[in-house]
Design a protein around this motif. Sequence first.
Motif, PDB file in Angstrom:
ATOM      1  N   LEU A 115       0.828  -1.207   0.000  1.00 47.06           N
ATOM      2  CA  LEU A 115       0.000   0.000   0.000  1.00 47.06           C
ATOM      3  C   LEU A 115       0.859   1.254   0.000  1.00 47.06           C
ATOM      4  N   GLY A 116       0.419   2.232  -0.724  1.00 52.62           N
ATOM      5  CA  GLY A 116       1.029   3.552  -0.757  1.00 52.62           C
ATOM      6  C   GLY A 116      -0.090   4.564  -0.880  1.00 52.62           C
ATOM      7  N   ALA A 117       0.203   5.808  -0.607  1.00 50.19           N
ATOM      8  CA  ALA A 117      -0.866   6.813  -0.655  1.00 50.19           C
ATOM      9  C   ALA A 117      -0.337   8.149  -1.143  1.00 50.19           C
ATOM     10  N   VAL A 118      -1.213   8.906  -1.729  1.00 45.27           N
ATOM     11  CA  VAL A 118      -0.955  10.307  -2.063  1.00 45.27           C
ATOM     12  C   VAL A 118      -2.000  11.111  -1.308  1.00 45.27           C
ATOM     13  N   ASN A 119      -1.858  12.415  -1.327  1.00 47.84           N
ATOM     14  CA  ASN A 119      -2.762  13.220  -0.514  1.00 47.84           C
ATOM     15  C   ASN A 119      -4.147  13.381  -1.123  1.00 47.84           C
ATOM     16  N   SER A 120      -4.456  12.583  -2.092  1.00 52.39           N
ATOM     17  CA  SER A 120      -5.798  12.602  -2.672  1.00 52.39           C
ATOM     18  C   SER A 120      -6.287  11.171  -2.729  1.00 52.39           C
ATOM     19  N   ILE A 121      -7.432  10.927  -2.152  1.00 50.70           N
ATOM     20  CA  ILE A 121      -7.975   9.581  -2.156  1.00 50.70           C
ATOM     21  C   ILE A 121      -8.655   9.276  -3.488  1.00 50.70           C
ATOM     22  N   ALA A 169      -9.116  10.930  -9.780  1.00 49.97           N
ATOM     23  CA  ALA A 169      -9.666  11.946 -10.688  1.00 49.97           C
ATOM     24  C   ALA A 169      -9.133  13.332 -10.322  1.00 49.97           C
ATOM     25  N   ARG A 170      -8.911  13.566  -9.053  1.00 53.47           N
ATOM     26  CA  ARG A 170      -8.357  14.855  -8.619  1.00 53.47           C
ATOM     27  C   ARG A 170      -6.968  15.071  -9.221  1.00 53.47           C
ATOM     28  N   ILE A 171      -6.154  14.038  -9.228  1.00 55.42           N
ATOM     29  CA  ILE A 171      -4.817  14.148  -9.802  1.00 55.42           C
ATOM     30  C   ILE A 171      -4.905  14.380 -11.306  1.00 55.42           C
ATOM     31  N   MET A 172      -5.855  13.715 -11.965  1.00 56.91           N
ATOM     32  CA  MET A 172      -6.018  13.919 -13.405  1.00 56.91           C
ATOM     33  C   MET A 172      -6.361  15.388 -13.701  1.00 56.91           C
ATOM     34  N   PHE A 173      -7.210  15.977 -12.888  1.00 56.82           N
ATOM     35  CA  PHE A 173      -7.531  17.388 -13.091  1.00 56.82           C
ATOM     36  C   PHE A 173      -6.320  18.275 -12.825  1.00 56.82           C
ATOM     37  N   THR A 231       5.744  21.964  -0.126  1.00 55.43           N
ATOM     38  CA  THR A 231       5.851  20.719   0.628  1.00 55.43           C
ATOM     39  C   THR A 231       4.464  20.273   1.081  1.00 55.43           C
ATOM     40  N   GLY A 232       4.233  18.989   1.032  1.00 60.01           N
ATOM     41  CA  GLY A 232       2.957  18.454   1.493  1.00 60.01           C
ATOM     42  C   GLY A 232       1.931  18.308   0.386  1.00 60.01           C
ATOM     43  N   ASN A 233       2.294  18.647  -0.827  1.00 62.58           N
ATOM     44  CA  ASN A 233       1.364  18.536  -1.949  1.00 62.58           C
ATOM     45  C   ASN A 233       1.836  17.460  -2.916  1.00 62.58           C
ATOM     46  N   PHE A 234       2.014  16.254  -2.397  1.00 61.89           N
ATOM     47  CA  PHE A 234       2.529  15.174  -3.228  1.00 61.89           C
ATOM     48  C   PHE A 234       1.620  14.889  -4.415  1.00 61.89           C
ATOM     49  N   GLY A 235       0.306  14.959  -4.216  1.00 61.04           N
ATOM     50  CA  GLY A 235      -0.614  14.713  -5.318  1.00 61.04           C
ATOM     51  C   GLY A 235      -0.408  15.701  -6.442  1.00 61.04           C
ATOM     52  N   ASP A 236      -0.118  16.945  -6.088  1.00 60.16           N
ATOM     53  CA  ASP A 236       0.096  17.987  -7.093  1.00 60.16           C
ATOM     54  C   ASP A 236       1.387  17.746  -7.865  1.00 60.16           C
ATOM     55  N   ILE A 237       2.463  17.445  -7.179  1.00 66.55           N
ATOM     56  CA  ILE A 237       3.727  17.208  -7.890  1.00 66.55           C
ATOM     57  C   ILE A 237       3.670  15.892  -8.676  1.00 66.55           C
ATOM     58  N   LEU A 238       2.888  14.930  -8.187  1.00 64.89           N
ATOM     59  CA  LEU A 238       2.672  13.698  -8.948  1.00 64.89           C
ATOM     60  C   LEU A 238       1.968  14.024 -10.265  1.00 64.89           C
TER      61      LEU A 238
END
Length: 93
Positions: A31-37, A40-44, A70-77
């Motif tokens: 298991l791994g996680a990003v700050n968005s569950i 679709a949020r990451i796609m946007f 810092t703390g916005n891993f979903g955004d940088i992903l």
Amino acid sequence: HCIAVQGTFDDCQDIVKALFRDLKFKKTYSLGAVNSINFARIMFQITYYFYTYFKRFPNCDGTMSFSVPTGNFGDILAGYYAKRMGLPVGQLV
């Protein structure tokens, strides 16, 4: 895999947190996680990188680097995915 959960976002988040506390389960299923569950949020968020690039380089003749707090891993992903999709990204910091 997608599953339907009867309840609220907080109920879903409680399930995810419980899975991460189960260290054997976490290790078994990597298991791994990003700050968005929600992916679709990451796609946007990917579209923000393209939008910004095209505003700065309407002729598509440049390379652009992005700095993400810092703390916005979903955004940088999302920036990483935009780069993998062919956007001329110099650095993601």
